[in-house]
Write a protein that holds these residues in place. Structure first.
Motif, PDB file in Angstrom:
ATOM      1  N   ARG A 180       0.835  -1.216   0.000  1.00  0.00           N
ATOM      2  CA  ARG A 180       0.000   0.000   0.000  1.00  0.00           C
ATOM      3  C   ARG A 180       0.862   1.256   0.000  1.00  0.00           C
ATOM      4  NH1 ARG A 180      -5.676  -1.293   0.075  1.00  0.00           N
ATOM      5  NH2 ARG A 180      -5.601  -3.559   0.176  1.00  0.00           N
ATOM      6  N   VAL A 181       1.933   1.238   0.786  1.00  0.00           N
ATOM      7  CA  VAL A 181       2.799   2.419   0.900  1.00  0.00           C
ATOM      8  C   VAL A 181       3.558   2.690  -0.396  1.00  0.00           C
ATOM      9  CG1 VAL A 181       4.830   3.350   2.100  1.00  0.00           C
ATOM     10  CG2 VAL A 181       3.050   2.185   3.395  1.00  0.00           C
ATOM     11  N   SER A 182       3.836   1.664  -1.169  1.00  0.00           N
ATOM     12  CA  SER A 182       4.700   1.810  -2.345  1.00  0.00           C
ATOM     13  C   SER A 182       3.973   2.280  -3.607  1.00  0.00           C
ATOM     14  CB  SER A 182       5.413   0.488  -2.628  1.00  0.00           C
ATOM     15  OG  SER A 182       4.471  -0.498  -3.011  1.00  0.00           O
ATOM     16  N   VAL A 183       2.715   2.674  -3.516  1.00  0.00           N
ATOM     17  CA  VAL A 183       1.945   3.108  -4.692  1.00  0.00           C
ATOM     18  C   VAL A 183       2.112   4.622  -4.879  1.00  0.00           C
ATOM     19  CG1 VAL A 183      -0.345   3.228  -5.738  1.00  0.00           C
ATOM     20  CG2 VAL A 183       0.288   1.253  -4.336  1.00  0.00           C
ATOM     21  N   VAL A 218      -1.995  11.786  -3.126  1.00  0.00           N
ATOM     22  CA  VAL A 218      -3.201  11.995  -2.320  1.00  0.00           C
ATOM     23  C   VAL A 218      -2.810  12.360  -0.887  1.00  0.00           C
ATOM     24  CG1 VAL A 218      -5.267  10.864  -1.383  1.00  0.00           C
ATOM     25  CG2 VAL A 218      -4.582  10.462  -3.764  1.00  0.00           C
ATOM     26  N   TRP A 219      -1.874  11.610  -0.316  1.00  0.00           N
ATOM     27  CA  TRP A 219      -1.478  11.839   1.077  1.00  0.00           C
ATOM     28  C   TRP A 219      -0.703  13.138   1.256  1.00  0.00           C
ATOM     29  CZ3 TRP A 219       0.687   6.254   0.893  1.00  0.00           C
ATOM     30  CH2 TRP A 219      -0.363   5.335   1.031  1.00  0.00           C
ATOM     31  N   TRP A 220       0.175  13.442   0.301  1.00  0.00           N
ATOM     32  CA  TRP A 220       1.031  14.627   0.391  1.00  0.00           C
ATOM     33  C   TRP A 220       0.979  15.385  -0.941  1.00  0.00           C
ATOM     34  CZ3 TRP A 220       3.389   9.673   1.429  1.00  0.00           C
ATOM     35  CH2 TRP A 220       3.367   9.320   2.778  1.00  0.00           C
ATOM     36  N   PRO A 221      -0.175  15.995  -1.270  1.00  0.00           N
ATOM     37  CA  PRO A 221      -0.385  16.555  -2.611  1.00  0.00           C
ATOM     38  C   PRO A 221       0.565  17.687  -2.998  1.00  0.00           C
ATOM     39  CG  PRO A 221      -2.153  17.215  -1.135  1.00  0.00           C
ATOM     40  CD  PRO A 221      -1.319  16.207  -0.394  1.00  0.00           C
ATOM     41  N   ASP A 222       1.085  18.398  -2.047  1.00  0.00           N
ATOM     42  CA  ASP A 222       1.944  19.535  -2.372  1.00  0.00           C
ATOM     43  C   ASP A 222       3.430  19.177  -2.387  1.00  0.00           C
ATOM     44  OD1 ASP A 222       1.900  19.083   0.388  1.00  0.00           O
ATOM     45  OD2 ASP A 222       2.250  21.195   0.864  1.00  0.00           O
ATOM     46  N   LYS A 273      -0.965  10.707   9.728  1.00  0.00           N
ATOM     47  CA  LYS A 273      -2.048   9.909  10.320  1.00  0.00           C
ATOM     48  C   LYS A 273      -3.096   9.550   9.270  1.00  0.00           C
ATOM     49  CE  LYS A 273      -1.307   9.053  14.654  1.00  0.00           C
ATOM     50  NZ  LYS A 273      -0.964   7.678  15.021  1.00  0.00           N
ATOM     51  N   THR A 274      -3.386  10.463   8.370  1.00  0.00           N
ATOM     52  CA  THR A 274      -4.327  10.162   7.286  1.00  0.00           C
ATOM     53  C   THR A 274      -3.835   8.966   6.484  1.00  0.00           C
ATOM     54  OG1 THR A 274      -5.070  12.446   7.148  1.00  0.00           O
ATOM     55  CG2 THR A 274      -5.404  11.085   5.192  1.00  0.00           C
ATOM     56  N   MET A 275      -2.536   8.963   6.171  1.00  0.00           N
ATOM     57  CA  MET A 275      -1.934   7.857   5.420  1.00  0.00           C
ATOM     58  C   MET A 275      -2.044   6.551   6.198  1.00  0.00           C
ATOM     59  SD  MET A 275       1.318   6.002   5.466  1.00  0.00           S
ATOM     60  CE  MET A 275       2.327   7.125   6.382  1.00  0.00           C
ATOM     61  N   THR A 276      -1.616   6.552   7.458  1.00  0.00           N
ATOM     62  CA  THR A 276      -1.612   5.292   8.207  1.00  0.00           C
ATOM     63  C   THR A 276      -3.027   4.802   8.505  1.00  0.00           C
ATOM     64  OG1 THR A 276      -1.309   6.482  10.308  1.00  0.00           O
ATOM     65  CG2 THR A 276       0.668   5.601   9.247  1.00  0.00           C
TER      66      THR A 276
END
Length: 128
Positions: free
Chosen positions: A22-25, A31-35, A107-110
């Motif tokens: 999941r993390v490697s996509v 999405v998690w860090w758009p900027d 936290k959103t990611m995890t």
């Protein structure tokens, strides 16, 4: 020491290889860090991934996956400086707010990964 210092961890009841998948996509990173502009510095497979960070921040970020009992602790680290910040200019920045926002992004990611991989698992039951 970096102005932006985030270190956080979340337990996910799933094997490290499932979390790593999941993390490697790369599409999820946007999405998690758009900027942020992330460059893979080291893909560690089941142990996680390390990035260089550019954009509004300059520094490094890591998701380290630690196998623990019947799951994985997802460690999230971000060490960065606001881009273009000078010593005089950084006094006007809301560093506490910037740190808080980056902690929430982690936290959103995890929690997204936790929700996906633990879906349907009754509390207290081992992972599928």
């Amino acid at each position: 020491m970096s102005s932006i210092q985030v270190a956080d961890q979340t337990f996910v009841a799933a094997a490290p290889d499932r979390v790593a998948a999941r993390v490697s996509v790369p599409a999820r990173w946007r999405v998690w860090w758009p900027d942020l502009v992330l460059g893979v510095r080291e893909d560690r497979g089941e142990k996680g991934i390390r990035w260089t960070v550019a954009g509004p921040l300059t520094g490094t970020m890591e998701v380290w996956l630690e196998p623990v009992m019947d799951g994985t602790i997802v460690h999230y680290f971000l060490h960065a400086e606001p881009t273009g910040a000078t010593t005089a200019g950084s006094a006007s920045l809301d560093l506490a707010g910037l740190n808080h926002a980056r902690r929430l992004a982690g936290k959103t990611m995890t929690f997204e990964i936790k929700q996906q991989l633990e879906a349907g698992r009754p509390a207290g039951e081992p992972p599928a």
